[in-house]
Design a protein around this motif. Structure first.
Motif, PDB file in Angstrom:
ATOM      1  N   GLN A   5       0.803  -1.222   0.000  1.00  0.00           N
ATOM      2  CA  GLN A   5       0.000   0.000   0.000  1.00  0.00           C
ATOM      3  C   GLN A   5       0.839   1.277   0.000  1.00  0.00           C
ATOM      4  N   SER A  40     -11.479   4.935  -2.176  1.00  0.00           N
ATOM      5  CA  SER A  40     -11.098   3.744  -1.427  1.00  0.00           C
ATOM      6  C   SER A  40      -9.577   3.550  -1.424  1.00  0.00           C
ATOM      7  N   ASP A  45      -6.604   4.198   1.803  1.00  0.00           N
ATOM      8  CA  ASP A  45      -5.698   3.145   2.265  1.00  0.00           C
ATOM      9  C   ASP A  45      -4.233   3.424   1.943  1.00  0.00           C
ATOM     10  N   ARG A  91     -10.722  -4.149  -6.232  1.00  0.00           N
ATOM     11  CA  ARG A  91      -9.513  -4.187  -5.415  1.00  0.00           C
ATOM     12  C   ARG A  91      -9.036  -5.629  -5.192  1.00  0.00           C
TER      13      ARG A  91
END
Length: 299
Positions: A3, A24, A28, A212
């Motif tokens: 990430q 989203s 993150d 995702r």
């Protein structure tokens, strides 16, 4: 994908699904690069001209993933010949241009997720179809085949390529449900035609979560149906809308009226698409809002 500081480029970032995906990813910790039609205003934007199939490939360097959700709204207006050309031109050249740009990079991204639609299967009646079903004939199915085929340069360059064949997204902010919610809240909602046609839907939350999931799984490629596990008829969905919104559903729009108002697009509204997400479920994905009432409440 790791990430922290991972770059993900998104085309169609201002749309219903693209906007939700960007929010989203950003929440993150991903670095999101938006593809824009105007001059970029910062390092997080890349210029592209989708209808001409042109994109600044250098701006995509260093991206771990590229997601293409761009395209003129299929249900936004009547399908005149000019608008059908716009629907196609906003998808096929854009995808081809992106795929060629990715293939030209010294270090292409690990994955390319490209939009598609459950319309590839056409009219299915009561027959349940999954990703193994062949494409039908007609404007939408043939468009989907061409749209997916335009991604070939990326796939041939070794980029893991995924096609998300999206159903009807349950959301307030756009798509089919963006038009249904105001009608039902006003007490003017009802079935369309005889109401026996199947609608394959998906909650916006699950749509984003599925994309995702497909970004993260290095073992997944090819077409995936992004629809809830159990499609329902228009009559069943109409009843669910009435229950959740506490409104009557007395009105019905006869098929001839829909054909007069919508023209060729009426076939998409009155047609039956009983599409299931077989490959997505087999990959271990779990829906947060699999039922229609939960999906409506989530919206």
């Amino acid at each position: 994908m790791e990430q922290q500081r991972t770059r993900v480029a998104v085309a169609g970032a201002s749309g219903l699904i693209g906007g939700a995906l960007v929010r989203s990813l950003a929440a993150d910790g991903y670095q999101v690069i938006r593809l824009v039609r105007r001059a970029p205003r910062g390092a997080d934007e890349v210029r592209w001209e989708p209808e001409e199939g042109r994109v600044e490939a250098a701006g995509l360097a260093g991206c771990a993933a590229v997601v293409n959700l761009a395209g003129a709204g299929v249900g936004d207006r009547r399908w005149t010949e000019d608008y059908k050309k716009r629907i196609r031109d906003s998808r096929v050249p854009a995808t081809a241009g992106l795929a060629k740009a990715l293939a030209s990079l010294d270090e292409p991204p690990r994955v390319f997720v490209n939009g598609s639609a459950m319309g590839v299967y056409g009219e299915t009646g009561d027959r349940i179809v999954d990703e193994s079903a062949p494409a039908a004939s007609g404007f939408l199915p043939e468009l989907c085949v061409e749209w997916e085929g335009a991604a070939a340069p990326a796939r041939e360059a070794g980029v893991r390529t995924v096609f998300v064949r999206t159903g009807l997204v349950v959301a307030r902010g756009g798509g089919a449900w963006g038009k249904l919610f105001p009608l039902f809240k006003a007490g003017l909602g009802g079935r369309m035609g005889d109401g026996r046609q199947y609608w394959s839907y998906i909650a916006l939350h699950d749509e984003v979560a599925a994309i995702r999931h497909l970004l993260d799984r290095d073992d997944l490629s090819g077409p995936f149906n992004l629809t809830a596990p159990e499609p329902l008829t228009n009559r069943e969905i109409t009843a669910a809308m009435g229950r959740v919104l506490h409104r009557p559903t007395l009105f019905a729009v006869p098929a001839p009226v829909l054909r007069t108002v919508l023209g060729e697009m009426a076939g998409d509204v009155l047609g039956s698409a009983r599409v299931v997400p077989k490959r997505l479920l087999e990959s271990g994905f779990t829906f947060a809002f699999p039922g229609i009432e939960d999906a409506i409440r989530a919206a």
